[in-house]
Design a protein around this motif. Structure first.
Motif, PDB file in Angstrom:
ATOM      1  N   ILE A   4       0.850  -1.194   0.000  1.00  8.16           N
ATOM      2  CA  ILE A   4       0.000   0.000   0.000  1.00  8.16           C
ATOM      3  C   ILE A   4       0.883   1.241   0.000  1.00  8.16           C
ATOM      4  CG2 ILE A   4      -1.712   1.311   1.335  1.00  8.16           C
ATOM      5  CD1 ILE A   4      -2.925  -1.354   2.187  1.00  8.16           C
ATOM      6  N   LEU A   5       0.520   2.195  -0.870  1.00  9.01           N
ATOM      7  CA  LEU A   5       1.222   3.474  -0.925  1.00  9.01           C
ATOM      8  C   LEU A   5       0.310   4.564  -0.375  1.00  9.01           C
ATOM      9  CD1 LEU A   5       3.500   5.421  -1.917  1.00  9.01           C
ATOM     10  CD2 LEU A   5       2.337   5.467  -4.129  1.00  9.01           C
ATOM     11  N   ILE A   6       0.813   5.346   0.580  1.00  6.69           N
ATOM     12  CA  ILE A   6       0.075   6.487   1.134  1.00  6.69           C
ATOM     13  C   ILE A   6       0.876   7.752   0.839  1.00  6.69           C
ATOM     14  CG2 ILE A   6      -0.810   7.584   3.235  1.00  6.69           C
ATOM     15  CD1 ILE A   6      -1.111   4.753   4.428  1.00  6.69           C
ATOM     16  N   VAL A   7       0.244   8.713   0.173  1.00  6.90           N
ATOM     17  CA  VAL A   7       0.901   9.978  -0.142  1.00  6.90           C
ATOM     18  C   VAL A   7       0.354  11.041   0.810  1.00  6.90           C
ATOM     19  CG1 VAL A   7       1.376  11.678  -1.927  1.00  6.90           C
ATOM     20  CG2 VAL A   7       1.041   9.278  -2.550  1.00  6.90           C
ATOM     21  N   GLY A   8       1.236  11.582   1.655  1.00  6.42           N
ATOM     22  CA  GLY A   8       0.810  12.594   2.622  1.00  6.42           C
ATOM     23  C   GLY A   8       0.953  12.086   4.039  1.00  6.42           C
ATOM     24  N   ALA A   9       1.682  12.856   4.850  1.00  2.00           N
ATOM     25  CA  ALA A   9       2.025  12.406   6.201  1.00  2.00           C
ATOM     26  C   ALA A   9       1.440  13.340   7.253  1.00  2.00           C
ATOM     27  CB  ALA A   9       3.539  12.305   6.337  1.00  2.00           C
ATOM     28  N   GLY A  10       0.137  13.570   7.182  1.00  2.00           N
ATOM     29  CA  GLY A  10      -0.570  14.314   8.222  1.00  2.00           C
ATOM     30  C   GLY A  10      -1.246  13.361   9.188  1.00  2.00           C
ATOM     31  N   GLN A  11      -2.244  13.860   9.906  1.00  2.00           N
ATOM     32  CA  GLN A  11      -2.958  13.046  10.896  1.00  2.00           C
ATOM     33  C   GLN A  11      -3.480  11.743  10.284  1.00  2.00           C
ATOM     34  OE1 GLN A  11      -3.777  13.627  14.336  1.00  2.00           O
ATOM     35  NE2 GLN A  11      -4.742  11.619  14.332  1.00  2.00           N
ATOM     36  N   SER A  12      -4.170  11.843   9.151  1.00  2.00           N
ATOM     37  CA  SER A  12      -4.806  10.640   8.587  1.00  2.00           C
ATOM     38  C   SER A  12      -3.785   9.731   7.917  1.00  2.00           C
ATOM     39  CB  SER A  12      -5.911  11.033   7.607  1.00  2.00           C
ATOM     40  OG  SER A  12      -5.395  11.869   6.594  1.00  2.00           O
ATOM     41  N   GLY A  13      -2.876  10.323   7.108  1.00  2.00           N
ATOM     42  CA  GLY A  13      -1.909   9.499   6.392  1.00  2.00           C
ATOM     43  C   GLY A  13      -1.021   8.712   7.330  1.00  2.00           C
ATOM     44  N   LEU A  14      -0.517   9.374   8.362  1.00  2.00           N
ATOM     45  CA  LEU A  14       0.374   8.696   9.307  1.00  2.00           C
ATOM     46  C   LEU A  14      -0.384   7.703  10.191  1.00  2.00           C
ATOM     47  CD1 LEU A  14       2.834  11.549  10.193  1.00  2.00           C
ATOM     48  CD2 LEU A  14       3.516   9.181   9.768  1.00  2.00           C
ATOM     49  N   GLN A  15      -1.563   8.103  10.680  1.00  2.00           N
ATOM     50  CA  GLN A  15      -2.344   7.187  11.523  1.00  2.00           C
ATOM     51  C   GLN A  15      -2.691   5.912  10.750  1.00  2.00           C
ATOM     52  OE1 GLN A  15      -5.738   8.924  13.685  1.00  2.00           O
ATOM     53  NE2 GLN A  15      -6.866   7.012  13.358  1.00  2.00           N
ATOM     54  N   LEU A  16      -3.068   6.085   9.474  1.00  2.00           N
ATOM     55  CA  LEU A  16      -3.408   4.930   8.646  1.00  2.00           C
ATOM     56  C   LEU A  16      -2.172   4.086   8.341  1.00  2.00           C
ATOM     57  CD1 LEU A  16      -5.589   3.427   7.084  1.00  2.00           C
ATOM     58  CD2 LEU A  16      -5.307   5.049   5.207  1.00  2.00           C
ATOM     59  N   ALA A  17      -1.057   4.755   8.044  1.00  9.09           N
ATOM     60  CA  ALA A  17       0.180   4.024   7.749  1.00  9.09           C
ATOM     61  C   ALA A  17       0.618   3.177   8.949  1.00  9.09           C
ATOM     62  CB  ALA A  17       1.286   5.008   7.364  1.00  9.09           C
ATOM     63  N   LEU A  18       0.586   3.778  10.136  1.00 13.05           N
ATOM     64  CA  LEU A  18       1.006   3.046  11.346  1.00 13.05           C
ATOM     65  C   LEU A  18       0.019   1.926  11.684  1.00 13.05           C
ATOM     66  CD1 LEU A  18       2.188   6.238  13.177  1.00 13.05           C
ATOM     67  CD2 LEU A  18       3.628   4.204  12.925  1.00 13.05           C
ATOM     68  N   GLN A 103       0.903  19.721  15.628  1.00 21.02           N
ATOM     69  CA  GLN A 103       1.179  18.692  14.616  1.00 21.02           C
ATOM     70  C   GLN A 103       2.665  18.582  14.287  1.00 21.02           C
ATOM     71  OE1 GLN A 103      -1.534  18.994  11.263  1.00 21.02           O
ATOM     72  NE2 GLN A 103      -3.043  17.834  12.405  1.00 21.02           N
ATOM     73  N   ARG A 104       3.431  19.614  14.576  1.00 20.73           N
ATOM     74  CA  ARG A 104       4.883  19.502  14.375  1.00 20.73           C
ATOM     75  C   ARG A 104       5.476  18.451  15.307  1.00 20.73           C
ATOM     76  NH1 ARG A 104       6.698  25.683  15.061  1.00 20.73           N
ATOM     77  NH2 ARG A 104       5.406  25.369  16.916  1.00 20.73           N
ATOM     78  N   VAL A 105       4.945  18.392  16.517  1.00 20.88           N
ATOM     79  CA  VAL A 105       5.402  17.400  17.497  1.00 20.88           C
ATOM     80  C   VAL A 105       4.904  16.012  17.088  1.00 20.88           C
ATOM     81  CG1 VAL A 105       5.185  16.634  19.905  1.00 20.88           C
ATOM     82  CG2 VAL A 105       5.450  19.080  19.379  1.00 20.88           C
ATOM     83  N   LYS A 106       3.610  15.923  16.807  1.00 21.09           N
ATOM     84  CA  LYS A 106       2.984  14.613  16.570  1.00 21.09           C
ATOM     85  C   LYS A 106       3.422  13.991  15.253  1.00 21.09           C
ATOM     86  CE  LYS A 106      -1.534  13.915  17.461  1.00 21.09           C
ATOM     87  NZ  LYS A 106      -2.992  13.859  17.179  1.00 21.09           N
ATOM     88  N   MET A 107       3.355  14.751  14.162  1.00 21.84           N
ATOM     89  CA  MET A 107       3.671  14.170  12.850  1.00 21.84           C
ATOM     90  C   MET A 107       5.147  13.771  12.766  1.00 21.84           C
ATOM     91  SD  MET A 107       0.715  14.138  11.887  1.00 21.84           S
ATOM     92  CE  MET A 107      -0.538  14.840  12.948  1.00 21.84           C
ATOM     93  N   ALA A 108       6.016  14.606  13.321  1.00 23.02           N
ATOM     94  CA  ALA A 108       7.441  14.248  13.320  1.00 23.02           C
ATOM     95  C   ALA A 108       7.684  12.984  14.150  1.00 23.02           C
ATOM     96  CB  ALA A 108       8.267  15.415  13.863  1.00 23.02           C
ATOM     97  N   GLY A 109       7.038  12.917  15.311  1.00 23.31           N
ATOM     98  CA  GLY A 109       7.202  11.738  16.171  1.00 23.31           C
ATOM     99  C   GLY A 109       6.649  10.472  15.533  1.00 23.31           C
ATOM    100  N   TRP A 110       5.472  10.589  14.935  1.00 25.36           N
ATOM    101  CA  TRP A 110       4.869   9.423  14.268  1.00 25.36           C
ATOM    102  C   TRP A 110       5.692   8.987  13.056  1.00 25.36           C
ATOM    103  CZ3 TRP A 110      -1.191  10.325  13.978  1.00 25.36           C
ATOM    104  CH2 TRP A 110      -1.744  10.084  15.253  1.00 25.36           C
TER     105      TRP A 110
END
Length: 411
Positions: A4-18, A103-110
């Motif tokens: 699966i390819l996910i383009v975009g690393a915000g709340q939804s993209g990262l949560q779904l990827a993880l 989101q700078r804290v969360k997205m970078a950490g995720w």
């Protein structure tokens, strides 16, 4: 193992990827910035996540900052009247606490976590042509990057998008040094201050890169006195203008902001966008299909604070739909079904948000006024931010509103 390819690393993209990673999928995540670039960059949003959305993070073990972020236990509404005096002022208590993590804290950490767990992280801005090339190597491609060229693949759903233009001009400042509201210093609350015809100011506690802070967030009616941030590039000038408008229109909020300073040089943001619902399936030039995620397909104005909540709920809905599909193809019918599953919750957010952008009708003003006298009304309105579907029962229809108020008054 499905790829699966996910383009975009915000709340939804990262949560779904993880989430997919934890289920054994081979996930590639494309981001146009590294974790360090996100961490040291400009703030990307305001965000206040309510209990249901926070639970989706807990379910995946991604609530890394829960013990550090302020616990937001209430949501207050104030309405300014003549001479900038408060004509309505109350706070409702939330059933489960809310939290805001920059989101700078969360997205970078995720993002770091995703890479540490063996996920393939590609730092590259993606154009439609890139996606056309990459898509052939994956079972499913999801687009979770809500800005830029890729969004143009998803056509506007006119029937679900009543506004063609931005309805608010947005201006955000992250600050240290804000004092407590004197009437409720014992718990943290999000404050929604309404200045009829002018706009709204939201004040919310958050956890940022430098620890606890507060967000001052103006939503100005376009062309009005608060629509004044275009062209303001200097962060200190942005903060000064934020405070000047608070002093003029909301003196009770300004009174606790006289000693504030920006959290960092990247602590301001301004912009505007039209709230839009789009068709969820995008077609690539080579014929491949991609599925839009979160605000790619449902972008609401932040007046109701639902962006990160909706993104979390979308990621949870899509994760369940992907896992349930097993090894069957992710075809057009499946994509539409996955989106429809998300729209079950998103439709309530869109309806309520679009209503809040319009001048409030009399029955809504009655409801907001009654909340100052009847605590159950204040509490129910506050908890609607966690479950916007409940507004169907007492908010939109004048008859339902008056029946509800009569019932609470009698009780």
């Amino acid at each position: 193992m499905r790829k699966i390819l996910i383009v975009g690393a915000g709340q939804s993209g990262l949560q779904l990827a993880l989430g997919l990673q934890s289920q054994g999928y081979e996930v590639t995540l494309m981001s146009n910035r590294t974790a360090d670039e996100i961490r040291t960059g400009r703030v990307m949003s305001t965000q206040c996540m309510f209990d249901t959305a926070l639970q989706h993070e807990r379910d995946l073990g991604l609530n890394f900052w829960e013990s550090q972020a302020p616990r937001i236990e209430g949501l207050g509404v104030s309405v300014a009247g003549p001479e900038s005096a408060r004509v309505i002022d109350w706070v409702g208590r939330l059933g489960g606490y809310a939290q805001s993590v920059d989101q700078r804290v969360k997205m970078a950490g995720w993002m770091d976590t995703f890479a540490q767990r063996g996920g393939q992280l590609v730092i590259h801005g993606a154009a439609v042509g890139d996606l056309d090339y990459f898509s052939r190597g994956y079972d499913l491609v999801l687009v979770a990057a809500g800005k830029g060229e890729l969004v143009s693949m998803f056509g506007r759903d006119a029937a679900r998008s009543p506004y063609g233009e931005p309805q608010r001009a947005l201006a955000v400042a992250y600050v240290h040094g804000l004092g407590p509201r004197p009437e409720h210093p014992e718990f943290d609350a999000v404050r929604c201050n309404i200045v009829p015809g002018v706009g709204e100011l939201f004040v919310m506690p958050t956890l940022t890169t430098g620890g606890r802070a507060d967000i001052l967030f103006w939503e100005g009616v376009p062309g009005g006195p608060v629509d004044a941030f275009q062209g303001v590039k200097d962060p200190s000038e942005h903060l000064a203008l934020t405070l000047e408008l608070m002093e003029k229109f909301l003196p009770w909020e300004y009174a606790r902001a006289t000693k504030v300073e920006l959290t960092d040089a990247g602590g301001t943001l301004a912009g505007r966008y039209a709230p839009t619902v789009r068709n969820p399936i995008g077609r690539l030039p080579g014929g491949g299909l991609v599925l839009g995620v979160a605000d790619v397909v449902v972008a609401n104005d932040p007046i109701t604070g639902q962006g990160s909540n909706s993104a979390s709920k979308c990621a949870a809905a899509y994760l369940a739909a992907i896992v349930e599909q097993g090894d069957k193809p992710f075809d057009e019918e499946w994509m539409q079904g996955a989106f429809d599953r998300y729209w079950n919750t998103a439709q309530h957010v869109t309806k309520w948000t679009n209503a809040m952008l319009a001048p409030p009708p009399e029955h809504v003003l009655n409801l907001l006024g009654a909340a100052g006298r009847l605590q159950p009304v204040a509490d129910r309105f506050a908890n609607g931010f966690n479950d916007p579907a409940d507004f169907e029962n007492f908010f939109f229809d004048p008859e339902k509103t008056s029946a509800y108020l009569a019932e609470v008054s009698a009780g």
